[in-house]
Design a protein around this motif. Structure first.
Motif, short mmCIF file in Angstrom:
data_model
loop_
_atom_site.label_atom_id
_atom_site.label_comp_id
_atom_site.label_asym_id
_atom_site.label_seq_id
_atom_site.Cartn_x
_atom_site.Cartn_y
_atom_site.Cartn_z
N GLN A 77 32.50 37.07 31.37
CA GLN A 77 33.57 36.95 30.39
C GLN A 77 34.28 35.61 30.50
OE1 GLN A 77 36.43 40.30 29.55
NE2 GLN A 77 37.85 38.94 30.63
N THR A 157 32.51 41.13 32.28
CA THR A 157 33.13 41.90 31.20
C THR A 157 33.64 43.25 31.66
OG1 THR A 157 30.91 42.68 30.58
CG2 THR A 157 31.79 40.77 29.39
N ASP A 158 33.09 43.79 32.77
CA ASP A 158 33.55 45.08 33.29
C ASP A 158 34.61 44.92 34.37
OD1 ASP A 158 32.11 44.15 35.44
OD2 ASP A 158 30.59 45.73 35.41
N ARG A 160 34.43 43.12 37.22
CA ARG A 160 33.94 42.67 38.52
C ARG A 160 34.01 41.15 38.62
NH1 ARG A 160 28.20 44.28 39.14
NH2 ARG A 160 28.20 44.42 36.86
#
Length: 311
Positions: A77, A157-158, A160
Motif C-alpha cells: 500500500q 494492504t492488510d 502487515r
C-alpha cells in the motif's frame, strides 16, 4: 598440489542436497509453499551513492529498488522512509549525538514504474542538507566517518509491515539483496596520501593464503598504484601454485608495507582483486598509525574506499 579439501567439501554438500531432493520429491516444497504467509521484499537494483563528502551540499544518498510480492507489487500500500544519524566521532567528554529514527516521508507505489520483470521500481535520492534538516542535528554536528541511516518499510494492504527486522540471510544475500536498511557514510574529500611507510595487515580465515581470483591462487589480492606510476602488488602467499609476484609469507596472517615518497605522489588507487573463497580480510594503515580501510571477508572486487578523514 591443488586445494582438494575445499573442492571435496563443496562436492559433498552438493551431493547431499541432490539426495535430499530426490528422496523427498516435490512434497516438501508443496508443504512449505502451502504453509508460507505471503509477504513482500524490497530488492536492491542499484546502490547509486552511499558516500557523502563532508561540506558538499550536492552530495546525496541514492538507491534504486524494486518491490516484489506474489501480486506483482499490488500487496504493498505504501513505502515509509525512516532516517537516522550515527555519531561515530565522539571525542572524550563530548555528548553522543546518535538520533532515534524519524519518519521522513511516505511514498505511494502508484507513482512507481514497472521494471523489466513486471515489478514496481523506484529511485530514492536525498541530499545532505535534507538529511540534516530531517534530524535533530546541525551541519556542525556532522563529521567524517559519521553515518546517516535510510530504512524503508513496506506497509501492506492488510496492515502487515516488512522491514529490516524481518530479514533473513536469504533476503540479505546476493540473490534477493533486500536489506531494507542502508547507511550513507560521511567521507572527507580525497587528498594526497601521507608520505612514508604504509602498512597492510592481512588475514585469511581458512589459513591457506590468499586466492583472490581463482581457487588455487590468482595473483595479488591488492594492487596499489601511485600517481607517479609506482605499482605495489600485495597479498599472502598461497601453497597451491606459484603466486607470480612478491607475496608475503604467512598462510593465516601477514604484514606488508609500501612506501609513498614525500612530495611526489598526488594520489593513490587501492584496487582489490577479489576473494574467491570468501576468506580474505585486511586493514590499510597510514604512516600516522591510523586505519583508513578495514576490508572484511567476502568483499567484492573493485576500488577500496579510503577514509581520508583518518589519514
Amino acid at each position: 598440489m591443488k586445494n582438494w579439501f575445499k573442492h571435496i567439501t563443496i562436492l559433498f554438500a552438493g551431493a547431499a542436497l541432490l539426495a535430499t531432493s530426490c528422496d523427498d520429491g516435490d512434497a516438501v516444497i508443496d508443504q512449505v509453499t502451502a504453509e508460507t504467509e505471503r509477504g513482500a521484499i524490497l530488492r536492491t537494483v542499484n546502490l547509486i551513492s552511499n558516500e557523502i563528502p563532508i561540506g558538499n551540499d550536492d552530495s546525496n544518498f541514492a538507491v534504486e529498488v524494486e518491490i516484489q510480492d506474489s501480486e506483482n507489487g499490488d500487496l504493498v500500500q505504501s513505502v515509509e522512509v525512516y532516517l537516522g544519524f550515527r555519531d561515530n566521532t565522539v571525542a572524550e567528554g563530548e555528548t553522543d549525538l546518535d538520533t532515534e529514527e524519524v519518519l521522513a516521508e511516505t511514498l505511494d507505489p502508484s507513482s512507481f514504474e514497472n521494471g523489466p520483470f513486471g515489478f514496481p521500481r523506484f529511485s530514492y535520492e536525498i541530499a545532505l542538507p535534507e538529511l540534516v534538516a530531517a534530524l535533530p542535528i546541525s551541519n556542525a554536528d556532522v563529521d567524517g566517518s559519521d553515518q546517516f541511516t535510510v530504512r524503508f518499510e513496506l506497509v501492506l494492504t492488510d496492515g502487515r509491515r516488512y522491514s529490516f527486522d524481518d530479514n533473513t540471510g536469504t533476503l540479505t544475500g546476493s540473490f534477493f539483496s533486500s536489506p531494507f536498511l542502508y547507511t550513507a557514510t560521511v567521507v572527507c574529500p580525497p587528498k594526497a596520501p601521507t608520505a612514508g611507510t604504509w602498512t597492510v595487515e592481512m588475514q585469511d580465515a581458512f589459513g591457506d593464503g590468499w586466492q583472490p581470483t581463482t581457487s588455487d591462487g590468482g595473483g595479488p589480492g591488492l594492487i596499489v598504484t601511485l600517481s607517479d606510476g609506482t605499482v605495489y602488488e600485495i597479498g599472502l602467499c598461497t601453497p597451491y601454485e606459484d603466486p607470480g609476484y612478491d607475496c608475503t609469507d604467512g598462510t593465516s596472517s601477514g604484514t606488508a608495507t609500501f612506501e609513498v615518497p614525500d612530495g611526489l605522489t598526488e594520489a593513490a588507487v587501492f584496487d582489490f582483486q577479489g576473494d574467491f573463497w570468501g576468506e580474505i580480510s585486511f586493514q590499510i594503515i597510514t604512516p600516522n598509525g591510523n586505519t583508513v580501510a578495514d576490508v572484511p571477508t567476502g568483499t567484492d572486487p573493485g576500488p577500496i574506499a579510503i577514509d581520508y578523514c583518518k589519514d
